[in-house]
Design an enzyme around this catalytic site. Sequence first.
Site, mmCIF file in Angstrom:
data_model
loop_
_atom_site.group_PDB
_atom_site.id
_atom_site.type_symbol
_atom_site.label_atom_id
_atom_site.label_comp_id
_atom_site.label_asym_id
_atom_site.label_seq_id
_atom_site.Cartn_x
_atom_site.Cartn_y
_atom_site.Cartn_z
ATOM 1 N N ARG A 41 0.793 -1.218 0.000
ATOM 2 C CA ARG A 41 0.000 0.000 0.000
ATOM 3 C C ARG A 41 0.835 1.283 0.000
ATOM 4 N NH1 ARG A 41 -5.371 0.646 3.714
ATOM 5 N NH2 ARG A 41 -6.599 1.758 2.156
ATOM 6 N N HIS A 87 -8.032 -2.658 -7.861
ATOM 7 C CA HIS A 87 -7.812 -1.944 -6.592
ATOM 8 C C HIS A 87 -9.143 -1.776 -5.862
ATOM 9 C CE1 HIS A 87 -4.979 0.328 -4.136
ATOM 10 N NE2 HIS A 87 -5.872 1.299 -4.000
ATOM 11 N N TYR A 131 -15.071 15.417 -14.803
ATOM 12 C CA TYR A 131 -14.766 16.543 -15.690
ATOM 13 C C TYR A 131 -13.407 16.405 -16.375
ATOM 14 C CZ TYR A 131 -18.582 18.772 -13.157
ATOM 15 O OH TYR A 131 -19.792 19.059 -12.609
#
Length: 857
Positions: A41, A87, A131
Amino acid sequence: MSKKVIEQVNKFVNERVEKMLLEDVVSSRFARYSKYIIQDRALPDARDGLKPVQRRILYAMGEMGLAYNKPYKKSARIAGEVMGKYHPHGDSSIYEALVRMSQDFKMRLPLVDMHGNNGSIDGDSPAAMRYTEARLSKEAEYLLKDIDKRTVNFVPNFDDEEQEPTVLPAKFPNLLVNGAMGISAGYATKIPPHNLREVIDATIALIENPDLSDDDILHYIKGPDFPTGGIVQGKDGIKQALTTGAGKVIIRSKTFIEEISKSQDRIVVTEIPYEVNKAELVRTIDTLRVNNNIDDILEIRDESDQEGLRIAIDLKKGADSGFILNYLYKNSDLQIAFNYNMVAILNHRPVLVGARELLKTYIEHQKEVITNRSNFELEKAQKRFHIVDGLIKMTSIVEEVIKTIRESQNKADAKLNIQNKFSFSELQAEAIVMLQLYRLSTTDIQALRDEQQNLTFEMEKLNQILSNEKILMKTIKSELLEVHAVLGDDRKSLIEDEIETIKIDHRDLISDENTMVGITKDGYVKRASLRSYQATPEPGLKENDAFIFLKEVNTLDTLLIFTNLGQYIFLPVYKIDEQKWKDLGVYINNIVPIEKNEVLVKVLAVSNFKTDEKILMATKFGQMKQVNLTEFEVTRYNKSLRAMKLAPGDEVRSVDITLKENIIALSKKGYGLRFETEELPLYGLQAGGVKSMSLAEDDELAVAFYARSNDDFYFLTSRGHIVKDSVSEVSKYARGRRGIIILERQKTLPHLIVSGARLSKAQQKEDVNIRLVGTKEAVYMPLSEVKYSPNKFGKKMIDDGYFMEIDKSSYEEEVVVVEKKKVSKPEQEAKVIEEAIMTKNNKQIRLSRLDLFDEEE
């Protein structure tokens, strides 16, 4: 519930429930959790320099076909693909990692090319993932290159439906080039980015000479190379970091001084330290200006635009730009410290390593990658060579092959027939039956022969790579040189060998002006402008309080405030908050903590500590010492400091400055002693001094001061009388004597000396002011108003005496330099000799000069 059911329930519970101690459960589970976040991680792999989330993002984008020369795709789609396949965590964490890899002010070589708002160096948040659009950068493609050639190991994903790589091929040492930051359980990493060309040069040098030393590595890697540029100071810190994995460097902004006019400058900042928020930096500097921490900044503006970063700091006319820049380096993020902590995952373990070990690990990784790739390509080339060989063989018997195929029932039968009849393999037979007729032309047959020749050459080359380590290393080297040429760029950060030590004298920040300061006997301190002082007829004071110090001083002066417990307070004038003169002031305990039974004894205003002046200190028990004024200067003054060591029950009663040839000591019961200044040793602040005046059991020292032989002196009694005397009339004795009586004793309501001060001819001529303070009142008047009185107890001025001080003359008086006796250890107490004479009748009487005066009226 029946007994049988209970037994069944208990049996079920015993079979399925495991009884364990809570500490064992927590320890075991936390250990597993820690192992996960450390390995999978938060910490990067030493081989490709990527954390798992970054690796999964890049691999998923590669699988989606988002090459650097292909159209962008929505970031939300990328985050969804990564989260759904590789993930299983929140999409926000995936998007944050995606954004960071696209920010050119965070990554030395951005790995993601993002279209849209991806945040800014001002700390602005990126636009939502719906966006923005993204694709791989060219640099990322070099990390993914050849991943489809079985170069790295793949493992099943979280639901066993997909395969994901455990590491990327990584055609350049990404960990050193882009750096890494992360925090896990018990481990953290902080690796700065470095220049690609330098890192590759060091890697190639290590390939050519595996015994390369750490110093040789430093010859290639000059130091960190931050995407935001700046100046990196500390060659020793860089050497230590790249050698051991831990070290410290200083990152300083790049600035230059721009001239606005002949007497006015502007500081311009063009590059700031790595990971410093520009908007916060500008705000911090402006706060320093608003809070008057620094007076000479007129305005600060952020003038950054498309051409680059620019922060303009306009200075006031006549300001010292160099000093202000140093102050900003010291007190803002224009300069920061960067601490290396090069922890990475090596062989599934977190290890603190230097650059040499990281490069060795990368080289071993590349050896494995290229070996795996060569095996894959060799297998592929051998397979194709076998097919091409069959096709060429077929061209010589093409008529028989065609006839055999035409006589066959179907494709499978045709393959079987030509295999049995002409000894072709299954692969060759498959290629023959799928061959298009136009490929039987002369041109295509020649092409097959050329392909066979090329395949032979390629297989020879691959076999050499696999069998000869030198050729393998040469291959790694050539591929690194390709990356060097394609992706390499010039260094952005400037390296300076030495860390410049910045020392700021805060006095340089203070406006040089005069101000009025008052300190009362009850411990209230106030500072006001001269205008406020002159405009206020009555100062703000508590009832029965009075000033023991009232003087016009400079803001650059320092007050030494001595207390009865042998401590002193170092208080620069500019540190006192300015108030109106009618205000009460600030209690000293709110400036520097003092004890409950601690009272102020004396206040001295010092303009310059670098002089030969001495300070005289005397205690109630008659202990006395001289201290160099220079010893009282300190840099840290957030608490009171020791000025004199005291015996139990003793107190400091008197402090004087300005060395003279004589010392006058007056006791409470009226004894006066004069001895030469050179008899009193010079001690440090921690010493307790020596015996100066012998005192009776019921007597104590009241005051001591320097004096010249031709001076007069005043002393104040407990009943508010002020008595004038001459220094020359006090007989000179050795230190340690009792002296002579200068104040007649009374049995009822006796006069006791409480304070005293020297009076020079210059002070009398100038008619300076005298301050008399009692427990409930105070007077401040010219000396001329203290008329001479023939009374042996002087003139009554106030109800009860507490403190007396005479202002200094404005005429500069010569400082007497007296050679001091060096005392290596405290002197023994001097033998007491009574000042007395013998009459003709052998009767002993005390010496006194007061029998000539009349009794008090």
